[in-house]
Design a protein around this motif. Sequence first.
Motif, PDB file in Angstrom:
ATOM      1  N   TRP A  12      36.356   7.335  27.119  1.00 21.23           N
ATOM      2  CA  TRP A  12      36.204   6.676  28.419  1.00 21.23           C
ATOM      3  C   TRP A  12      36.650   7.575  29.567  1.00 21.23           C
ATOM      4  CZ3 TRP A  12      33.306   2.549  28.760  1.00 21.23           C
ATOM      5  CH2 TRP A  12      33.172   1.727  27.639  1.00 21.23           C
ATOM      6  N   GLN A  13      37.418   8.608  29.256  1.00 21.89           N
ATOM      7  CA  GLN A  13      37.948   9.468  30.315  1.00 21.89           C
ATOM      8  C   GLN A  13      36.824  10.050  31.163  1.00 21.89           C
ATOM      9  OE1 GLN A  13      40.942  10.403  31.462  1.00 21.89           O
ATOM     10  NE2 GLN A  13      42.098   9.079  30.074  1.00 21.89           N
ATOM     11  N   GLY A  14      36.839   9.721  32.443  1.00 25.31           N
ATOM     12  CA  GLY A  14      35.864  10.276  33.369  1.00 25.31           C
ATOM     13  C   GLY A  14      34.493   9.647  33.326  1.00 25.31           C
ATOM     14  N   GLN A  15      34.243   8.742  32.401  1.00 20.09           N
ATOM     15  CA  GLN A  15      32.916   8.124  32.351  1.00 20.09           C
ATOM     16  C   GLN A  15      32.711   7.240  33.577  1.00 20.09           C
ATOM     17  OE1 GLN A  15      29.823   5.703  29.477  1.00 20.09           O
ATOM     18  NE2 GLN A  15      31.859   6.131  28.748  1.00 20.09           N
ATOM     19  N   ARG A  16      31.554   7.364  34.188  1.00 23.16           N
ATOM     20  CA  ARG A  16      31.259   6.641  35.424  1.00 23.16           C
ATOM     21  C   ARG A  16      30.593   5.305  35.059  1.00 23.16           C
ATOM     22  NH1 ARG A  16      32.240  10.107  39.519  1.00 23.16           N
ATOM     23  NH2 ARG A  16      31.338   8.655  41.032  1.00 23.16           N
ATOM     24  N   VAL A  17      31.323   4.244  35.314  1.00 23.90           N
ATOM     25  CA  VAL A  17      30.890   2.900  34.917  1.00 23.90           C
ATOM     26  C   VAL A  17      30.707   2.042  36.160  1.00 23.90           C
ATOM     27  CG1 VAL A  17      31.463   0.841  33.586  1.00 23.90           C
ATOM     28  CG2 VAL A  17      32.157   3.102  32.752  1.00 23.90           C
ATOM     29  N   THR A  18      29.581   1.344  36.215  1.00 20.83           N
ATOM     30  CA  THR A  18      29.347   0.361  37.270  1.00 20.83           C
ATOM     31  C   THR A  18      29.483  -1.028  36.682  1.00 20.83           C
ATOM     32  OG1 THR A  18      27.888   1.797  38.552  1.00 20.83           O
ATOM     33  CG2 THR A  18      27.655  -0.576  38.894  1.00 20.83           C
ATOM     34  N   VAL A  19      30.323  -1.845  37.281  1.00 21.95           N
ATOM     35  CA  VAL A  19      30.528  -3.225  36.843  1.00 21.95           C
ATOM     36  C   VAL A  19      29.815  -4.149  37.818  1.00 21.95           C
ATOM     37  CG1 VAL A  19      32.219  -5.049  36.428  1.00 21.95           C
ATOM     38  CG2 VAL A  19      32.723  -2.694  35.735  1.00 21.95           C
ATOM     39  N   ALA A  20      28.930  -4.974  37.300  1.00 22.35           N
ATOM     40  CA  ALA A  20      28.156  -5.906  38.128  1.00 22.35           C
ATOM     41  C   ALA A  20      28.863  -7.251  38.169  1.00 22.35           C
ATOM     42  CB  ALA A  20      26.753  -6.067  37.559  1.00 22.35           C
ATOM     43  N   GLY A  21      29.373  -7.616  39.337  1.00 20.02           N
ATOM     44  CA  GLY A  21      29.978  -8.933  39.490  1.00 20.02           C
ATOM     45  C   GLY A  21      31.479  -8.883  39.621  1.00 20.02           C
ATOM     46  N   LEU A  22      31.988  -9.639  40.593  1.00 20.13           N
ATOM     47  CA  LEU A  22      33.408  -9.641  40.895  1.00 20.13           C
ATOM     48  C   LEU A  22      34.046 -10.951  40.443  1.00 20.13           C
ATOM     49  CD1 LEU A  22      35.413  -7.698  42.178  1.00 20.13           C
ATOM     50  CD2 LEU A  22      34.884  -8.671  44.408  1.00 20.13           C
ATOM     51  N   GLY A  23      33.528 -11.515  39.351  1.00 15.98           N
ATOM     52  CA  GLY A  23      34.117 -12.713  38.774  1.00 15.98           C
ATOM     53  C   GLY A  23      35.206 -12.354  37.781  1.00 15.98           C
ATOM     54  N   VAL A  24      35.601 -13.354  36.990  1.00 16.10           N
ATOM     55  CA  VAL A  24      36.718 -13.161  36.057  1.00 16.10           C
ATOM     56  C   VAL A  24      36.418 -12.067  35.042  1.00 16.10           C
ATOM     57  CG1 VAL A  24      38.076 -14.274  34.256  1.00 16.10           C
ATOM     58  CG2 VAL A  24      37.550 -15.517  36.344  1.00 16.10           C
ATOM     59  N   SER A  25      35.223 -12.134  34.426  1.00 15.59           N
ATOM     60  CA  SER A  25      34.910 -11.136  33.393  1.00 15.59           C
ATOM     61  C   SER A  25      34.703  -9.755  34.004  1.00 15.59           C
ATOM     62  CB  SER A  25      33.675 -11.564  32.590  1.00 15.59           C
ATOM     63  OG  SER A  25      32.525 -11.610  33.420  1.00 15.59           O
ATOM     64  N   GLY A  26      34.118  -9.689  35.205  1.00 16.52           N
ATOM     65  CA  GLY A  26      33.906  -8.400  35.851  1.00 16.52           C
ATOM     66  C   GLY A  26      35.218  -7.730  36.206  1.00 16.52           C
ATOM     67  N   ILE A  27      36.155  -8.498  36.755  1.00 12.32           N
ATOM     68  CA  ILE A  27      37.470  -7.946  37.090  1.00 12.32           C
ATOM     69  C   ILE A  27      38.186  -7.470  35.832  1.00 12.32           C
ATOM     70  CG2 ILE A  27      39.757  -8.574  37.932  1.00 12.32           C
ATOM     71  CD1 ILE A  27      38.348 -10.372  39.988  1.00 12.32           C
ATOM     72  N   SER A  28      38.096  -8.249  34.756  1.00 15.64           N
ATOM     73  CA  SER A  28      38.724  -7.866  33.495  1.00 15.64           C
ATOM     74  C   SER A  28      38.168  -6.541  32.997  1.00 15.64           C
ATOM     75  CB  SER A  28      38.499  -8.969  32.454  1.00 15.64           C
ATOM     76  OG  SER A  28      38.907  -8.546  31.175  1.00 15.64           O
ATOM     77  N   SER A  74      20.361  -2.459  52.205  1.00 14.58           N
ATOM     78  CA  SER A  74      20.185  -2.972  50.845  1.00 14.58           C
ATOM     79  C   SER A  74      21.430  -3.722  50.402  1.00 14.58           C
ATOM     80  CB  SER A  74      19.889  -1.829  49.879  1.00 14.58           C
ATOM     81  OG  SER A  74      20.945  -0.886  49.897  1.00 14.58           O
ATOM     82  N   ARG A  75      21.288  -4.537  49.374  1.00  9.83           N
ATOM     83  CA  ARG A  75      22.417  -5.303  48.864  1.00  9.83           C
ATOM     84  C   ARG A  75      23.157  -4.484  47.816  1.00  9.83           C
ATOM     85  NH1 ARG A  75      20.745 -11.143  47.024  1.00  9.83           N
ATOM     86  NH2 ARG A  75      19.592  -9.904  45.493  1.00  9.83           N
ATOM     87  N   ALA A  76      24.492  -4.561  47.857  1.00  8.76           N
ATOM     88  CA  ALA A  76      25.309  -3.745  46.961  1.00  8.76           C
ATOM     89  C   ALA A  76      24.956  -3.966  45.498  1.00  8.76           C
ATOM     90  CB  ALA A  76      26.787  -4.049  47.207  1.00  8.76           C
ATOM     91  N   GLY A  77      24.702  -5.219  45.130  1.00  7.29           N
ATOM     92  CA  GLY A  77      24.432  -5.540  43.744  1.00  7.29           C
ATOM     93  C   GLY A  77      23.042  -5.178  43.273  1.00  7.29           C
ATOM     94  N   ASP A  78      22.221  -4.623  44.174  1.00  5.65           N
ATOM     95  CA  ASP A  78      20.858  -4.237  43.807  1.00  5.65           C
ATOM     96  C   ASP A  78      20.717  -2.729  43.600  1.00  5.65           C
ATOM     97  OD1 ASP A  78      20.297  -6.896  44.143  1.00  5.65           O
ATOM     98  OD2 ASP A  78      19.216  -6.654  46.034  1.00  5.65           O
ATOM     99  N   VAL A  79      21.731  -1.981  43.955  1.00  5.57           N
ATOM    100  CA  VAL A  79      21.627  -0.518  43.985  1.00  5.57           C
ATOM    101  C   VAL A  79      22.520   0.098  42.913  1.00  5.57           C
ATOM    102  CG1 VAL A  79      21.930   1.543  45.388  1.00  5.57           C
ATOM    103  CG2 VAL A  79      21.131  -0.585  46.448  1.00  5.57           C
ATOM    104  N   LEU A  80      21.949   0.972  42.097  1.00  5.55           N
ATOM    105  CA  LEU A  80      22.708   1.667  41.062  1.00  5.55           C
ATOM    106  C   LEU A  80      23.463   2.837  41.699  1.00  5.55           C
ATOM    107  CD1 LEU A  80      23.140   1.815  37.931  1.00  5.55           C
ATOM    108  CD2 LEU A  80      21.363   3.588  37.940  1.00  5.55           C
ATOM    109  N   PRO A  81      24.797   2.803  41.664  1.00  4.79           N
ATOM    110  CA  PRO A  81      25.559   3.931  42.235  1.00  4.79           C
ATOM    111  C   PRO A  81      25.195   5.249  41.560  1.00  4.79           C
ATOM    112  CG  PRO A  81      26.999   2.042  41.899  1.00  4.79           C
ATOM    113  CD  PRO A  81      25.682   1.701  41.238  1.00  4.79           C
ATOM    114  N   GLU A  82      25.153   6.295  42.359  1.00  7.39           N
ATOM    115  CA  GLU A  82      24.775   7.615  41.846  1.00  7.39           C
ATOM    116  C   GLU A  82      25.739   8.065  40.762  1.00  7.39           C
ATOM    117  OE1 GLU A  82      23.850  12.128  43.537  1.00  7.39           O
ATOM    118  OE2 GLU A  82      24.397  10.495  44.917  1.00  7.39           O
ATOM    119  N   GLY A  83      25.195   8.602  39.682  1.00 10.63           N
ATOM    120  CA  GLY A  83      25.999   9.136  38.594  1.00 10.63           C
ATOM    121  C   GLY A  83      26.408   8.121  37.553  1.00 10.63           C
TER     122      GLY A  83
END
Length: 488
Positions: A12-28, A74-83
Amino acid sequence: MGGRQVSTPQDWQGQRVTVAGLGVSGISAARALAGLGAVVTVVDNGDGDAHRARAAELAEQGIEVRLGHLADGSRAGDVLPEGTELVVTSPGWKPDSPLFTAAAAAGVDVVGDVEIAWRLRGTDGRKPAEWLAITGTNGKTTTTQMLASILEAEGLRTAAVGNIGTPIIDVVLGDEEYDVLAVELSSYQLHWAPSVRAHSAAVLNLAPDHLDWHGSMEAYAADKGRIYEGNTVACVYNVADPATERLVEEADVVEGCRAIGFTLGAPGPSMLGVVDGILVDRAFVQNRQKNAQELAHVEDVHPPAPHNIANALAAAALARAFGVAPRAVRDGLRAFRPDAHRIAHVADVGGVAYVDDSKATNTHAAQASLAAYEPVVWIAGGLAKGATFDELVKGAVGRLRGAVLIGADRALIRDALARHAPEVPVVDLDRTDTEAMLAAVREAARLAEPGDTVLLAPACASMDMFANYNKRGDAFADAVRQLAAESA
């Protein structure tokens, strides 16, 4: 799966992860992965005060959060962050969301928090707990909690997790060690969990639900069926629902894994069932062609409604697959009490029982609830979510003393009653304010006779009138208590 399987902390070190959603499971998920060294960005189209407060908390852990609309409109949740190398979604995000379309185009995997929890098992050096998994259109939570109660009665370290309780990632990475987890999985969670391989699993039932998310009944059933993939000991199915057995037949399981049925009737070999009011096991016994093991009495199940007996049998089957003794099945069922608003007896008023099953938010759940009582004055209605009610009414007509209808889509139920139960008196309350529940209870009391049951089993969602089904059930219970006070 096109991406790599991450199974050690170092990966997991340095892996670039995008989490969709700021609910309970997303925060976890965001916190857990950032804690393992991933570079985490959370995206959510919301931008309210609660979102900003959560974003500020995550920022303290070095997690970037993108909310609402971005600088380009654009909406934040519609765009894949670079990398981005991996997307972790929350259960409610639809598969055709623009973010996931962009991820697919970039060759980036999309998984859910359950998948992440599965990959993180054992990364702390401890022996991973086994998973006993449960899904179905209805009864998942009750069955999962029953199973946990049975496992506890055996003396096992366990917890009910997944679609209920503490986020599953937090349980997997937490300080407490477990022998086995009772894992409730929704169709959404299963859709995004391709690698999960349970010790044993059950599909309780299948009926149309969430079709707007899955796109079709076939896709919905296929996602439910994922729970059987790779099972090692038992695939538990509902004898009364052939679609669940077909999912077992289609699953790719470990050699030697068995199909175990549960039935409200007398069980055949490799089944659990009911004989003369006794729950019996003909699956996990020696010489199952001739022998059966008593597990518990119907009276040990609370409440002993038919669909709840089915839940108990499914939980018992999973527990027995894990080697739990018959005594623990009995003791666990005796100790278990369902959550509020699940066929909960509120009070008797004037010889009439008032029962709250506000959790019956679809026709399949309402059908099971109606089958448990006779005669019934039925309180129903709300948001239909695209459902039709003809089959439900046709199956219940012989039990109905009357019906009281509330909510935005009550006309759909009224029309079904007119077609299939024209002799049943119907009160159509043309209002959707929250005080309508008191009026509904009073109308139901007027229709009911001593010995009847007034049953709130709406067959619909609650959000037209209430924040959730809990609030709807609370309103019903409050109305019943007021009726009782007036009758005293």
